[in-house]
Design an enzyme around this catalytic site. Structure first.
Site, PDB file in Angstrom:
ATOM      1  N   GLY A   1      -8.956   4.135   6.820  1.00  0.00           N
ATOM      2  CA  GLY A   1      -8.684   5.563   6.989  1.00  0.00           C
ATOM      3  C   GLY A   1      -7.203   5.880   7.126  1.00  0.00           C
ATOM      4  O   GLY A   1      -6.748   6.887   6.616  1.00  0.00           O
TER       5      GLY A   1
ATOM      6  N   MET B   1      -9.098   7.990  -0.585  1.00  0.00           N
ATOM      7  CA  MET B   1      -9.990   8.385   0.512  1.00  0.00           C
ATOM      8  C   MET B   1     -10.565   9.781   0.248  1.00  0.00           C
ATOM      9  O   MET B   1      -9.862  10.650  -0.277  1.00  0.00           O
ATOM     10  CB  MET B   1      -9.217   8.390   1.827  1.00  0.00           C
ATOM     11  CG  MET B   1      -8.485   7.086   2.096  1.00  0.00           C
ATOM     12  SD  MET B   1      -7.746   7.059   3.718  1.00  0.00           S
ATOM     13  CE  MET B   1      -6.794   5.526   3.630  1.00  0.00           C
TER      14      MET B   1
ATOM     15  N   ASP C   1      -6.576  -6.559   4.208  1.00  0.00           N
ATOM     16  CA  ASP C   1      -5.929  -5.245   4.257  1.00  0.00           C
ATOM     17  C   ASP C   1      -6.027  -4.658   5.661  1.00  0.00           C
ATOM     18  O   ASP C   1      -7.127  -4.469   6.184  1.00  0.00           O
ATOM     19  CB  ASP C   1      -6.661  -4.343   3.241  1.00  0.00           C
ATOM     20  CG  ASP C   1      -6.076  -2.942   3.127  1.00  0.00           C
ATOM     21  OD1 ASP C   1      -5.045  -2.654   3.752  1.00  0.00           O
ATOM     22  OD2 ASP C   1      -6.670  -2.140   2.377  1.00  0.00           O
ATOM     23  N   GLY C   2      -4.872  -4.345   6.238  1.00  0.00           N
ATOM     24  CA  GLY C   2      -4.854  -3.601   7.490  1.00  0.00           C
ATOM     25  C   GLY C   2      -4.050  -4.272   8.589  1.00  0.00           C
ATOM     26  O   GLY C   2      -4.410  -5.338   9.071  1.00  0.00           O
ATOM     27  N   GLY C   3      -2.929  -3.646   8.935  1.00  0.00           N
ATOM     28  CA  GLY C   3      -2.143  -4.106  10.083  1.00  0.00           C
ATOM     29  C   GLY C   3      -1.423  -5.435   9.886  1.00  0.00           C
ATOM     30  O   GLY C   3      -1.017  -6.070  10.864  1.00  0.00           O
TER      31      GLY C   3
ATOM     32  N   HIS D   1      -1.073  -1.368  -4.424  1.00  0.00           N
ATOM     33  CA  HIS D   1      -2.343  -1.057  -3.763  1.00  0.00           C
ATOM     34  C   HIS D   1      -2.422   0.453  -3.520  1.00  0.00           C
ATOM     35  O   HIS D   1      -1.555   1.036  -2.870  1.00  0.00           O
ATOM     36  CB  HIS D   1      -2.423  -1.830  -2.442  1.00  0.00           C
ATOM     37  CG  HIS D   1      -3.729  -1.698  -1.735  1.00  0.00           C
ATOM     38  ND1 HIS D   1      -4.829  -2.458  -2.041  1.00  0.00           N
ATOM     39  CD2 HIS D   1      -4.114  -0.890  -0.720  1.00  0.00           C
ATOM     40  CE1 HIS D   1      -5.835  -2.136  -1.259  1.00  0.00           C
ATOM     41  NE2 HIS D   1      -5.424  -1.181  -0.433  1.00  0.00           N
TER      42      HIS D   1
ATOM     43  N   GLY E   1      -2.967   4.215   7.596  1.00  0.00           N
ATOM     44  CA  GLY E   1      -2.010   3.122   7.663  1.00  0.00           C
ATOM     45  C   GLY E   1      -1.494   2.999   9.088  1.00  0.00           C
ATOM     46  O   GLY E   1      -1.743   3.873   9.931  1.00  0.00           O
ATOM     47  N   GLY E   2      -0.792   1.909   9.363  1.00  0.00           N
ATOM     48  CA  GLY E   2      -0.102   1.759  10.638  1.00  0.00           C
ATOM     49  C   GLY E   2      -0.972   1.417  11.829  1.00  0.00           C
ATOM     50  O   GLY E   2      -0.538   1.553  12.976  1.00  0.00           O
TER      51      GLY E   2
ATOM     52  N   SER F   1       0.852  -1.186   0.000  1.00  0.00           N
ATOM     53  CA  SER F   1       0.000   0.000   0.000  1.00  0.00           C
ATOM     54  C   SER F   1       0.886   1.233   0.000  1.00  0.00           C
ATOM     55  O   SER F   1       1.634   1.471   0.953  1.00  0.00           O
ATOM     56  CB  SER F   1      -0.886   0.014   1.251  1.00  0.00           C
ATOM     57  OG  SER F   1      -1.350   1.323   1.464  1.00  0.00           O
TER      58      SER F   1
ATOM     59  N   HIS G   1      -8.231   0.906  -4.233  1.00  0.00           N
ATOM     60  CA  HIS G   1      -9.167   0.685  -3.132  1.00  0.00           C
ATOM     61  C   HIS G   1      -9.894   1.999  -2.875  1.00  0.00           C
ATOM     62  O   HIS G   1      -9.328   2.918  -2.268  1.00  0.00           O
ATOM     63  CB  HIS G   1      -8.344   0.218  -1.905  1.00  0.00           C
ATOM     64  CG  HIS G   1      -9.135  -0.005  -0.668  1.00  0.00           C
ATOM     65  ND1 HIS G   1      -8.543  -0.224   0.557  1.00  0.00           N
ATOM     66  CD2 HIS G   1     -10.476  -0.068  -0.450  1.00  0.00           C
ATOM     67  CE1 HIS G   1      -9.486  -0.392   1.480  1.00  0.00           C
ATOM     68  NE2 HIS G   1     -10.667  -0.303   0.888  1.00  0.00           N
TER      69      HIS G   1
ATOM     70  N   MET H   1     -12.112   4.205  -0.980  1.00  0.00           N
ATOM     71  CA  MET H   1     -12.804   4.444   0.296  1.00  0.00           C
ATOM     72  C   MET H   1     -13.515   5.782   0.160  1.00  0.00           C
ATOM     73  O   MET H   1     -13.186   6.768   0.837  1.00  0.00           O
ATOM     74  CB  MET H   1     -11.783   4.446   1.446  1.00  0.00           C
ATOM     75  CG  MET H   1     -11.322   3.042   1.799  1.00  0.00           C
ATOM     76  SD  MET H   1      -9.764   3.060   2.707  1.00  0.00           S
ATOM     77  CE  MET H   1      -8.642   3.106   1.327  1.00  0.00           C
TER      78      MET H   1
ATOM     79  N   MET I   1     -11.385  -6.023   5.404  1.00  0.00           N
ATOM     80  CA  MET I   1     -10.588  -5.051   6.154  1.00  0.00           C
ATOM     81  C   MET I   1     -10.297  -5.597   7.564  1.00  0.00           C
ATOM     82  O   MET I   1     -11.211  -6.043   8.249  1.00  0.00           O
ATOM     83  CB  MET I   1     -11.336  -3.720   6.303  1.00  0.00           C
ATOM     84  CG  MET I   1     -11.555  -2.944   5.018  1.00  0.00           C
ATOM     85  SD  MET I   1     -10.051  -2.531   4.123  1.00  0.00           S
ATOM     86  CE  MET I   1      -9.142  -1.568   5.329  1.00  0.00           C
TER      87      MET I   1
ATOM     88  N   ASP J   1      -4.702   3.497  -2.049  1.00  0.00           N
ATOM     89  CA  ASP J   1      -5.811   3.819  -1.145  1.00  0.00           C
ATOM     90  C   ASP J   1      -6.356   5.208  -1.450  1.00  0.00           C
ATOM     91  O   ASP J   1      -5.691   6.216  -1.211  1.00  0.00           O
ATOM     92  CB  ASP J   1      -5.317   3.765   0.306  1.00  0.00           C
ATOM     93  CG  ASP J   1      -5.073   2.336   0.753  1.00  0.00           C
ATOM     94  OD1 ASP J   1      -5.986   1.514   0.600  1.00  0.00           O
ATOM     95  OD2 ASP J   1      -3.963   2.046   1.240  1.00  0.00           O
TER      96      ASP J   1
ATOM     97  N   GLY K   1       1.221  -1.950   4.187  1.00  0.00           N
ATOM     98  CA  GLY K   1       1.817  -0.638   3.983  1.00  0.00           C
ATOM     99  C   GLY K   1       3.022  -0.450   4.870  1.00  0.00           C
ATOM    100  O   GLY K   1       4.169  -0.530   4.420  1.00  0.00           O
TER     101      GLY K   1
HETATM  102  C1  DX5 Z   1      -6.367   1.519   5.446  1.00  0.00           C
HETATM  103  C2  DX5 Z   1      -5.843   1.178   4.058  1.00  0.00           C
HETATM  104  C3  DX5 Z   1      -4.737   0.197   4.066  1.00  0.00           C
HETATM  105  C4  DX5 Z   1      -3.511   0.636   4.812  1.00  0.00           C
HETATM  106  C5  DX5 Z   1      -2.596  -0.518   5.046  1.00  0.00           C
HETATM  107  O1  DX5 Z   1      -7.448   2.350   5.332  1.00  0.00           O
HETATM  108  O2  DX5 Z   1      -6.876   0.636   3.273  1.00  0.00           O
HETATM  109  O3  DX5 Z   1      -4.416  -0.201   2.738  1.00  0.00           O
HETATM  110  O4  DX5 Z   1      -2.813   1.628   4.139  1.00  0.00           O
HETATM  111  O5  DX5 Z   1      -1.525  -0.074   5.814  1.00  0.00           O
HETATM  112  P1  DX5 Z   1      -0.940  -0.933   7.018  1.00  0.00           P
HETATM  113  O6  DX5 Z   1      -0.397  -2.192   6.420  1.00  0.00           O
HETATM  114  O7  DX5 Z   1       0.121  -0.052   7.585  1.00  0.00           O
HETATM  115  O8  DX5 Z   1      -2.080  -1.188   7.961  1.00  0.00           O
HETATM  116 ZN    ZN Z   2      -6.356  -0.372   1.287  1.00  0.00          ZN
END
Ligand code: DX5
Ligand code: ZN
Length: 220
Positions: A144, A39, A177-179, A35, A146-147, A10, A68, A70, A139, A37, A199
């Site tokens: 919203g 938003m 996706d996520g964490g 990927h 990363g991290g 990401s 993606h 959002m 998800m 993101d 990410g």
């Molecule tokens: C969150 C995004 C993810 C995010 C992933 O809203 O959709 O793609 O950037 O980042 P990490 O891997 O750091 O959670």
């Molecule tokens: Zn994403």
């Protein structure tokens, strides 16, 4: 090690002042998809990447752009992100007023269609649409930023999604996706995921670390 695991870095966690180089570096490091993101500050509190940015990096890699969305008003923006260079367009199940219509718009633009589910959302609708889509995105954080920390309580939903995909006659990618990091990816893949977004776990250190960061996810 899962042989057919697709790793989708990401770019939300990359250095945006050097975006083009980051895309090139992550491609050389062995990414399978990029990927992206998107938003809108409404569906999620954060505001990120517009179509112009996607257009400007389209020539920095031959990899597919996994976009993606959002955002709200997806039907309006699907054509715009298609023309900007998206290959896969994933919309959120929570925003589309008519999911089948939105999927059709994606397909009419010759793109692969994905459907995403927030941690609190039910995947009930999947049975109705599974044969019309190419990817399901589960998800494992509230979208919203990363991290954030991985939500283990979503593993059951990954397993349930895998069952629905297996029972259908279609080859749908199961993306999570996520964490995700080298410590928890095992559980995600064992639950049935075959496409992993990461990410912060990938864009850490310098560009010389990216290959190792990706490889650590692959060998989990
Ligand atoms: C969150 C995004 C993810 C995010 C992933 O809203 O959709 O793609 O950037 O980042 P990490 O891997 O750091 O959670
Ligand atoms: Zn994403």
């Amino acid at each position: 090690m899962e042989k057919n695991l697709l790793i989708a870095p990401s770019i939300l966690s990359c250095d945006f002042s050097r975006l083009g180089e980051e895309i090139q570096d992550i491609t050389e490091a062995g990414a399978d998809l990029i990927h992206i993101d998107v938003m809108d500050g409404h569906f999620v509190p954060n505001l990120t990447i517009g179509p112009g940015v996607i257009k400007s990096i389209r020539n920095d890699t031959d990899l597919m752009f996994d976009v993606h969305l959002m955002i709200e008003n997806v039907d309006k923006y699907i054509p715009i992100y298609s023309h900007a260079g998206a290959d896969i367009i994933t919309i959120h199940s929570e925003v589309s007023e008519n999911i089948l219509r939105s999927i059709k718009i994606i397909k009419d633009h010759g793109k692969k269609a994905g459907l995403a589910f927030n941690p609190k959302s039910s995947i009930g609708i999947l049975n109705e649409v599974i044969e019309k889509i190419d990817l399901v995105l589960i998800m494992t954080v509230n979208p919203g930023f990363g991290g954030q920390s991985f939500m283990e309580n979503q593993l059951e939903k990954i397993t349930a999604t895998k069952k629905i995909i297996d029972n259908s006659n279609s080859e749908v990618l199961l993306e999570v996706d996520g964490g995700i990091n080298e410590s928890n990816i095992k559980y995600v893949v064992e639950s049935g995921a075959n496409t992993i977004v990461a990410g912060s776990a990938i864009f850490s250190g310098t560009k010389n670390d990216y290959k190792l960061n990706i490889d650590k996810l692959r060998i989990y």
